[in-house]
Motif scaffolding. Structure first.
Motif, short mmCIF file in Angstrom:
data_model
loop_
_atom_site.label_atom_id
_atom_site.label_comp_id
_atom_site.label_asym_id
_atom_site.label_seq_id
_atom_site.Cartn_x
_atom_site.Cartn_y
_atom_site.Cartn_z
N LEU A 87 99.88 57.46 -8.66
CA LEU A 87 101.33 57.27 -8.76
C LEU A 87 101.77 57.81 -10.12
O LEU A 87 101.36 57.30 -11.15
CB LEU A 87 101.69 55.80 -8.63
N ASP A 88 102.59 58.84 -10.11
CA ASP A 88 103.14 59.40 -11.34
C ASP A 88 104.58 58.88 -11.45
O ASP A 88 105.46 59.31 -10.72
CB ASP A 88 103.11 60.93 -11.30
N THR A 89 104.79 57.94 -12.35
CA THR A 89 106.09 57.26 -12.45
C THR A 89 107.13 58.05 -13.23
O THR A 89 108.31 57.73 -13.16
CB THR A 89 105.94 55.88 -13.10
N HIS A 90 106.72 59.06 -13.98
CA HIS A 90 107.63 59.88 -14.77
C HIS A 90 107.23 61.34 -14.59
O HIS A 90 106.77 62.01 -15.51
CB HIS A 90 107.58 59.50 -16.25
N ALA A 91 107.40 61.84 -13.37
CA ALA A 91 106.80 63.12 -12.98
C ALA A 91 107.38 64.34 -13.68
O ALA A 91 106.67 65.29 -13.95
CB ALA A 91 106.91 63.29 -11.47
N GLY A 92 108.67 64.35 -13.94
CA GLY A 92 109.26 65.58 -14.48
C GLY A 92 109.26 66.68 -13.44
O GLY A 92 109.22 66.43 -12.24
N ARG A 93 109.27 67.92 -13.90
CA ARG A 93 109.36 69.04 -12.97
C ARG A 93 108.01 69.54 -12.49
O ARG A 93 107.93 70.37 -11.58
CB ARG A 93 110.21 70.16 -13.54
N GLY A 94 106.93 69.10 -13.10
CA GLY A 94 105.59 69.45 -12.62
C GLY A 94 105.01 70.71 -13.18
O GLY A 94 103.80 70.87 -13.24
N LEU A 95 105.84 71.64 -13.60
CA LEU A 95 105.39 72.92 -14.14
C LEU A 95 106.43 73.40 -15.14
O LEU A 95 107.63 73.39 -14.85
CB LEU A 95 105.22 73.94 -13.01
N TYR A 96 105.95 73.83 -16.29
CA TYR A 96 106.86 74.25 -17.38
C TYR A 96 106.47 75.63 -17.86
O TYR A 96 105.31 76.03 -17.76
CB TYR A 96 106.76 73.25 -18.54
N LEU A 97 107.45 76.35 -18.38
CA LEU A 97 107.19 77.63 -19.04
C LEU A 97 107.44 77.44 -20.53
O LEU A 97 108.55 77.08 -20.94
CB LEU A 97 108.10 78.72 -18.47
N ILE B 118 99.10 61.42 -3.63
CA ILE B 118 99.87 61.18 -4.85
C ILE B 118 101.32 60.93 -4.47
O ILE B 118 101.82 61.42 -3.45
CB ILE B 118 99.79 62.34 -5.87
N ALA B 119 102.00 60.16 -5.29
CA ALA B 119 103.44 59.96 -5.19
C ALA B 119 104.01 60.23 -6.57
O ALA B 119 103.49 59.73 -7.58
CB ALA B 119 103.78 58.55 -4.74
N CYS B 120 105.04 61.04 -6.61
CA CYS B 120 105.66 61.43 -7.88
C CYS B 120 107.09 60.91 -7.91
O CYS B 120 107.87 61.21 -6.99
CB CYS B 120 105.65 62.94 -8.03
N CYS B 121 107.43 60.18 -8.94
CA CYS B 121 108.78 59.61 -9.08
C CYS B 121 109.50 60.33 -10.21
O CYS B 121 108.96 60.49 -11.30
CB CYS B 121 108.69 58.12 -9.41
N TRP C 195 101.23 68.58 -11.21
CA TRP C 195 100.43 69.77 -10.94
C TRP C 195 98.95 69.46 -11.17
O TRP C 195 98.08 69.82 -10.35
CB TRP C 195 100.88 70.93 -11.82
N LEU C 196 98.65 68.79 -12.26
CA LEU C 196 97.26 68.46 -12.57
C LEU C 196 96.66 67.56 -11.50
O LEU C 196 95.53 67.78 -11.05
CB LEU C 196 97.17 67.80 -13.94
N LEU C 197 97.40 66.54 -11.09
CA LEU C 197 96.91 65.64 -10.04
C LEU C 197 96.67 66.39 -8.74
O LEU C 197 95.64 66.21 -8.08
CB LEU C 197 97.90 64.50 -9.80
N ALA C 198 97.62 67.23 -8.37
CA ALA C 198 97.51 67.96 -7.10
C ALA C 198 96.31 68.89 -7.07
O ALA C 198 95.76 69.17 -6.01
CB ALA C 198 98.80 68.75 -6.84
N HIS C 199 95.88 69.36 -8.23
CA HIS C 199 94.76 70.30 -8.27
C HIS C 199 93.44 69.65 -8.67
O HIS C 199 92.38 70.26 -8.50
CB HIS C 199 95.11 71.47 -9.18
N ALA D 91 101.73 65.04 -0.82
CA ALA D 91 102.40 64.53 -1.99
C ALA D 91 103.80 64.08 -1.59
O ALA D 91 104.45 64.75 -0.81
CB ALA D 91 102.48 65.58 -3.09
N ARG D 92 104.23 62.98 -2.13
CA ARG D 92 105.58 62.50 -1.89
C ARG D 92 106.32 62.51 -3.20
O ARG D 92 105.80 62.10 -4.22
CB ARG D 92 105.55 61.08 -1.35
#
Length: 161
Positions: free
Chosen positions: A61-71, A135-138, A123-127, A158-159
């Motif tokens: 459970l990622d309670t503060h997921a953000g966008r998941g990928l950053y540049l 996984i659930a991302c909030c 992203w890290l969790l998914a891979h 993933a949710r």
């Protein structure tokens, strides 16, 4: 002790309702890849490695997921430059065994998304987890949640909440 104070202690939600919380104005893009991310993500990957050694599926459970990928070359990340003292410093330093999974994840992310990509926890969790894991991302910020949905399909269910 007055009866009002006593009832507030016994029934804190009904005796004195609180005003709704003020929404927090936080965007992780300004801090992606900083020293705290390095520590958090290295620990997360170590935990994932331990979890996948067991045959049973796991749930993250990622309670503060953000966008998941950053540049890290976008305007928000460049404004603070925090990644220079975080992930970039780790990548330029001699390799250490404890950081090998973290470095490998960064390399995999950059191979797929470009040289300035930085993976967030989703992203890290998914891979790092397996197909049978979940996984659930909030994420509260609507635009961040929308960006997280656009990161793409994951190797597991993933949710995004």
């Amino acid at each position: 002790m007055t009866s009002t104070v006593a009832s507030a202690m016994l029934f804190p939600f009904s005796a004195h309702p609180r005003p709704p919380p003020i929404p927090m104005n936080y965007r992780h893009a300004f801090h992606a890849g900083n020293h705290a991310d390095v520590l958090k993500h290295a620990a997360l990957l170590a935990l994932c490695e331990a979890l996948v050694r067991k045959p049973a599926p796991c749930f993250a459970l990622d309670t503060h997921a953000g966008r998941g990928l950053y540049l890290l070359d976008d305007s928000a990340a460049r404004r603070t430059g925090e990644a220079l003292e975080g992930v970039e410093r780790v990548l330029q330093a001699p390799a250490r065994p404890a950081l090998a999974p973290y470095r490998a994840a960064i390399a995999a992310c950059r191979a797929r998304h470009g040289d300035t990509a930085y993976p967030g926890s989703p992203w890290l969790l998914a891979h790092a987890l397996r197909e049978q894991d979940r996984i659930a991302c909030c994420e509260l910020q609507p635009d961040e949640a929308a960006a997280l949905r656009r990161v793409g399909s994951t190797p597991m269910e993933a949710r995004i909440l």
